[in-house]
Design a protein around this motif. Sequence first.
Motif, PDB file in Angstrom:
ATOM      1  N   VAL A 232       0.857  -1.181   0.000  1.00  0.00           N
ATOM      2  CA  VAL A 232       0.000   0.000   0.000  1.00  0.00           C
ATOM      3  C   VAL A 232       0.896   1.234   0.000  1.00  0.00           C
ATOM      4  O   VAL A 232       1.780   1.365   0.849  1.00  0.00           O
ATOM      5  CB  VAL A 232      -0.912   0.020   1.241  1.00  0.00           C
ATOM      6  CG1 VAL A 232      -1.703   1.328   1.304  1.00  0.00           C
ATOM      7  CG2 VAL A 232      -1.857  -1.180   1.213  1.00  0.00           C
ATOM      8  N   VAL A 233       0.674   2.123  -0.961  1.00  0.00           N
ATOM      9  CA  VAL A 233       1.452   3.366  -1.032  1.00  0.00           C
ATOM     10  C   VAL A 233       0.721   4.465  -0.269  1.00  0.00           C
ATOM     11  O   VAL A 233       1.293   5.104   0.605  1.00  0.00           O
ATOM     12  CB  VAL A 233       1.686   3.789  -2.507  1.00  0.00           C
ATOM     13  CG1 VAL A 233       2.499   5.080  -2.584  1.00  0.00           C
ATOM     14  CG2 VAL A 233       2.368   2.674  -3.277  1.00  0.00           C
ATOM     15  N   THR A 234      -0.542   4.689  -0.612  1.00  0.00           N
ATOM     16  CA  THR A 234      -1.352   5.681   0.125  1.00  0.00           C
ATOM     17  C   THR A 234      -2.787   5.194   0.238  1.00  0.00           C
ATOM     18  O   THR A 234      -3.281   4.449  -0.617  1.00  0.00           O
ATOM     19  CB  THR A 234      -1.406   7.054  -0.595  1.00  0.00           C
ATOM     20  OG1 THR A 234      -1.861   6.846  -1.932  1.00  0.00           O
ATOM     21  CG2 THR A 234      -0.071   7.761  -0.615  1.00  0.00           C
ATOM     22  N   VAL A 235      -3.454   5.628   1.301  1.00  0.00           N
ATOM     23  CA  VAL A 235      -4.893   5.362   1.473  1.00  0.00           C
ATOM     24  C   VAL A 235      -5.552   6.674   1.861  1.00  0.00           C
ATOM     25  O   VAL A 235      -5.059   7.364   2.752  1.00  0.00           O
ATOM     26  CB  VAL A 235      -5.181   4.386   2.644  1.00  0.00           C
ATOM     27  CG1 VAL A 235      -6.668   4.029   2.698  1.00  0.00           C
ATOM     28  CG2 VAL A 235      -4.345   3.145   2.555  1.00  0.00           C
ATOM     29  N   LEU A 288     -20.688   4.239   5.761  1.00  0.00           N
ATOM     30  CA  LEU A 288     -19.949   3.934   4.543  1.00  0.00           C
ATOM     31  C   LEU A 288     -18.722   4.829   4.485  1.00  0.00           C
ATOM     32  O   LEU A 288     -18.751   5.965   4.978  1.00  0.00           O
ATOM     33  CB  LEU A 288     -20.814   4.194   3.296  1.00  0.00           C
ATOM     34  CG  LEU A 288     -21.994   3.256   3.058  1.00  0.00           C
ATOM     35  CD1 LEU A 288     -22.810   3.727   1.864  1.00  0.00           C
ATOM     36  CD2 LEU A 288     -21.522   1.821   2.842  1.00  0.00           C
ATOM     37  N   GLY A 289     -17.670   4.306   3.878  1.00  0.00           N
ATOM     38  CA  GLY A 289     -16.482   5.108   3.636  1.00  0.00           C
ATOM     39  C   GLY A 289     -16.151   5.073   2.152  1.00  0.00           C
ATOM     40  O   GLY A 289     -16.715   4.272   1.389  1.00  0.00           O
ATOM     41  N   LEU A 290     -15.243   5.932   1.732  1.00  0.00           N
ATOM     42  CA  LEU A 290     -14.840   5.966   0.323  1.00  0.00           C
ATOM     43  C   LEU A 290     -13.321   5.892   0.294  1.00  0.00           C
ATOM     44  O   LEU A 290     -12.638   6.850   0.650  1.00  0.00           O
ATOM     45  CB  LEU A 290     -15.370   7.240  -0.351  1.00  0.00           C
ATOM     46  CG  LEU A 290     -15.183   7.395  -1.859  1.00  0.00           C
ATOM     47  CD1 LEU A 290     -13.820   7.919  -2.252  1.00  0.00           C
ATOM     48  CD2 LEU A 290     -15.473   6.100  -2.632  1.00  0.00           C
ATOM     49  N   ALA A 291     -12.840   4.699  -0.078  1.00  0.00           N
ATOM     50  CA  ALA A 291     -11.390   4.476  -0.058  1.00  0.00           C
ATOM     51  C   ALA A 291     -10.789   4.745  -1.429  1.00  0.00           C
ATOM     52  O   ALA A 291     -11.328   4.314  -2.453  1.00  0.00           O
ATOM     53  CB  ALA A 291     -11.104   3.030   0.364  1.00  0.00           C
ATOM     54  N   ARG A 292      -9.671   5.491  -1.425  1.00  0.00           N
ATOM     55  CA  ARG A 292      -8.870   5.659  -2.648  1.00  0.00           C
ATOM     56  C   ARG A 292      -7.492   5.144  -2.254  1.00  0.00           C
ATOM     57  O   ARG A 292      -6.817   5.745  -1.413  1.00  0.00           O
ATOM     58  CB  ARG A 292      -8.782   7.121  -3.057  1.00  0.00           C
ATOM     59  CG  ARG A 292     -10.126   7.848  -3.125  1.00  0.00           C
ATOM     60  CD  ARG A 292      -9.978   9.190  -3.797  1.00  0.00           C
ATOM     61  NE  ARG A 292     -10.846  10.202  -3.238  1.00  0.00           N
ATOM     62  CZ  ARG A 292     -11.919  10.711  -3.834  1.00  0.00           C
ATOM     63  NH1 ARG A 292     -12.275  10.259  -5.021  1.00  0.00           N
ATOM     64  NH2 ARG A 292     -12.642  11.656  -3.263  1.00  0.00           N
ATOM     65  N   ILE A 293      -7.126   4.008  -2.844  1.00  0.00           N
ATOM     66  CA  ILE A 293      -5.892   3.328  -2.418  1.00  0.00           C
ATOM     67  C   ILE A 293      -4.945   3.194  -3.613  1.00  0.00           C
ATOM     68  O   ILE A 293      -5.352   2.729  -4.687  1.00  0.00           O
ATOM     69  CB  ILE A 293      -6.189   1.915  -1.857  1.00  0.00           C
ATOM     70  CG1 ILE A 293      -7.346   1.969  -0.836  1.00  0.00           C
ATOM     71  CG2 ILE A 293      -4.944   1.313  -1.205  1.00  0.00           C
ATOM     72  CD1 ILE A 293      -7.745   0.611  -0.290  1.00  0.00           C
ATOM     73  N   ILE A 294      -3.718   3.611  -3.393  1.00  0.00           N
ATOM     74  CA  ILE A 294      -2.686   3.405  -4.422  1.00  0.00           C
ATOM     75  C   ILE A 294      -1.820   2.233  -3.947  1.00  0.00           C
ATOM     76  O   ILE A 294      -1.275   2.249  -2.835  1.00  0.00           O
ATOM     77  CB  ILE A 294      -1.806   4.668  -4.601  1.00  0.00           C
ATOM     78  CG1 ILE A 294      -2.658   5.921  -4.871  1.00  0.00           C
ATOM     79  CG2 ILE A 294      -0.766   4.429  -5.707  1.00  0.00           C
ATOM     80  CD1 ILE A 294      -3.471   5.903  -6.140  1.00  0.00           C
ATOM     81  N   PHE A 295      -1.737   1.221  -4.816  1.00  0.00           N
ATOM     82  CA  PHE A 295      -0.937   0.024  -4.524  1.00  0.00           C
ATOM     83  C   PHE A 295       0.268  -0.031  -5.459  1.00  0.00           C
ATOM     84  O   PHE A 295       0.190   0.429  -6.599  1.00  0.00           O
ATOM     85  CB  PHE A 295      -1.749  -1.244  -4.800  1.00  0.00           C
ATOM     86  CG  PHE A 295      -2.909  -1.487  -3.890  1.00  0.00           C
ATOM     87  CD1 PHE A 295      -2.727  -2.102  -2.662  1.00  0.00           C
ATOM     88  CD2 PHE A 295      -4.200  -1.139  -4.282  1.00  0.00           C
ATOM     89  CE1 PHE A 295      -3.804  -2.362  -1.827  1.00  0.00           C
ATOM     90  CE2 PHE A 295      -5.289  -1.400  -3.442  1.00  0.00           C
ATOM     91  CZ  PHE A 295      -5.087  -2.014  -2.222  1.00  0.00           C
ATOM     92  N   GLU A 296       1.305  -0.665  -4.990  1.00  0.00           N
ATOM     93  CA  GLU A 296       2.479  -0.910  -5.858  1.00  0.00           C
ATOM     94  C   GLU A 296       2.805  -2.393  -5.831  1.00  0.00           C
ATOM     95  O   GLU A 296       2.879  -3.011  -4.762  1.00  0.00           O
ATOM     96  CB  GLU A 296       3.662  -0.081  -5.343  1.00  0.00           C
ATOM     97  CG  GLU A 296       4.800  -0.044  -6.333  1.00  0.00           C
ATOM     98  CD  GLU A 296       5.793   1.057  -5.976  1.00  0.00           C
ATOM     99  OE1 GLU A 296       5.414   2.243  -6.037  1.00  0.00           O
ATOM    100  OE2 GLU A 296       6.928   0.717  -5.623  1.00  0.00           O
ATOM    101  N   ARG A 297       3.000  -2.936  -7.025  1.00  0.00           N
ATOM    102  CA  ARG A 297       3.232  -4.388  -7.143  1.00  0.00           C
ATOM    103  C   ARG A 297       4.575  -4.762  -6.528  1.00  0.00           C
ATOM    104  O   ARG A 297       5.585  -4.107  -6.751  1.00  0.00           O
ATOM    105  CB  ARG A 297       3.244  -4.781  -8.627  1.00  0.00           C
ATOM    106  CG  ARG A 297       3.458  -6.253  -8.890  1.00  0.00           C
ATOM    107  CD  ARG A 297       4.038  -6.363 -10.294  1.00  0.00           C
ATOM    108  NE  ARG A 297       4.060  -7.693 -10.848  1.00  0.00           N
ATOM    109  CZ  ARG A 297       4.992  -8.616 -10.588  1.00  0.00           C
ATOM    110  NH1 ARG A 297       5.928  -8.398  -9.695  1.00  0.00           N
ATOM    111  NH2 ARG A 297       4.961  -9.762 -11.226  1.00  0.00           N
ATOM    112  N   VAL A 298       4.555  -5.840  -5.752  1.00  0.00           N
ATOM    113  CA  VAL A 298       5.808  -6.265  -5.122  1.00  0.00           C
ATOM    114  C   VAL A 298       6.527  -7.269  -6.035  1.00  0.00           C
ATOM    115  O   VAL A 298       5.928  -7.808  -6.955  1.00  0.00           O
ATOM    116  CB  VAL A 298       5.564  -6.908  -3.728  1.00  0.00           C
ATOM    117  CG1 VAL A 298       5.117  -5.844  -2.748  1.00  0.00           C
ATOM    118  CG2 VAL A 298       4.559  -8.041  -3.808  1.00  0.00           C
TER     119      VAL A 298
END
Length: 298
Positions: A232-235, A288-298
């Motif tokens: 996870v980079v940012t949430v 309810l929440g609204l997630a914006r998640i940036i992921f980086e492949r390992v």
Amino acid sequence: MTTLSTDVSAEGQSPYKGASGEAIRHHYDLGNEFYYLWLDRSRTYSCALWEGEDDDLYSAQQRKLAYMATGARATGAKRVLDIGCGWGSMLRHLVEVQDVEHVVGLTLSPAQLESMKEWTDERYDVRVQNWLDHEETRYDAIISLGAFEHFARHGMSREERIEAYRTFFGRCRDWLAPGGRLALQTNVAGRARAVDRQTVKEMLFVIERIFPESVMPPISDIIEASERTFDVVTVRNDPDHYVRTCRFWAETLTSRREEAEAVVGAQTVADYLHYLESSARQFERRNLGLARIIFERV
Ligand SMILES: C[S@@+](CC[C@H](N)C(=O)[O-])C[C@H]1O[C@@H](n2cnc3c(N)ncnc32)[C@H](O)[C@@H]1O
């Protein structure tokens, strides 16, 4: 647009394929003209990213598209995948603003594909295809906005949901090179407060009448399912942004009620107003929440 494909053949098989084509069409194939009446002109159907009191929906949607695209490091990329592309606003943003060479958009809605038929530019490749059946090999970046809610459904156990989500992250991992990014925006279940009677009624209404075969995942499901495939980079959690988006949509639909009724009938318009207003309330109450998640492949 270059490719027309209607590959929805393997519904109901294992691994779990997410909401069926029928469930998706129940919502998204109500009629493009209906959605065009109350979405902004880019036809973005997911939470916007607002700034300041005087902001307008179109600008807030463009800001969101840019936030997610740059988060995925899509700028100037050769190939980007949009999983659950809706009416194509992210695809256009990627090509026109982020200068991406080739974009692939997946949707389960033939009506959405139809809406993009006149995009003759070779850079667009839009398909009616479940991501689980998608067999391309490599992308530089992947984006998915407002589709993850359809990848598991109400009534599945936590283990079943996580398994379904893990399949999704596993696919995304296979499509990306190490260091490649996935930008994911999804509604999540808010766990901060006890759920009251009105909430249960409103949520049941949405599950049964508006979004069949879908579920709002707790954010812990998403994080657990992505372990060992993505960092996870940012949430961000932006529930107030969805309060504002839903209220804007509801106000626009109300102001165009007669036209909307002529397209889908009075009952459907009433149902949609109820869904948009009750969703706004549930985000406001933090159910309810609204997630914006940036992921980086390992
Ligand atoms: C709420 S819309 C969001 C559309 C778009 N991302 C946007 O922000 O405007 C959800 C989209 O996900 C698509 N979708 C849902 N499940 C899918 C699946 N398993 N494979 C591909 N697309 C899917 C639907 O067809 C629809 O286009």
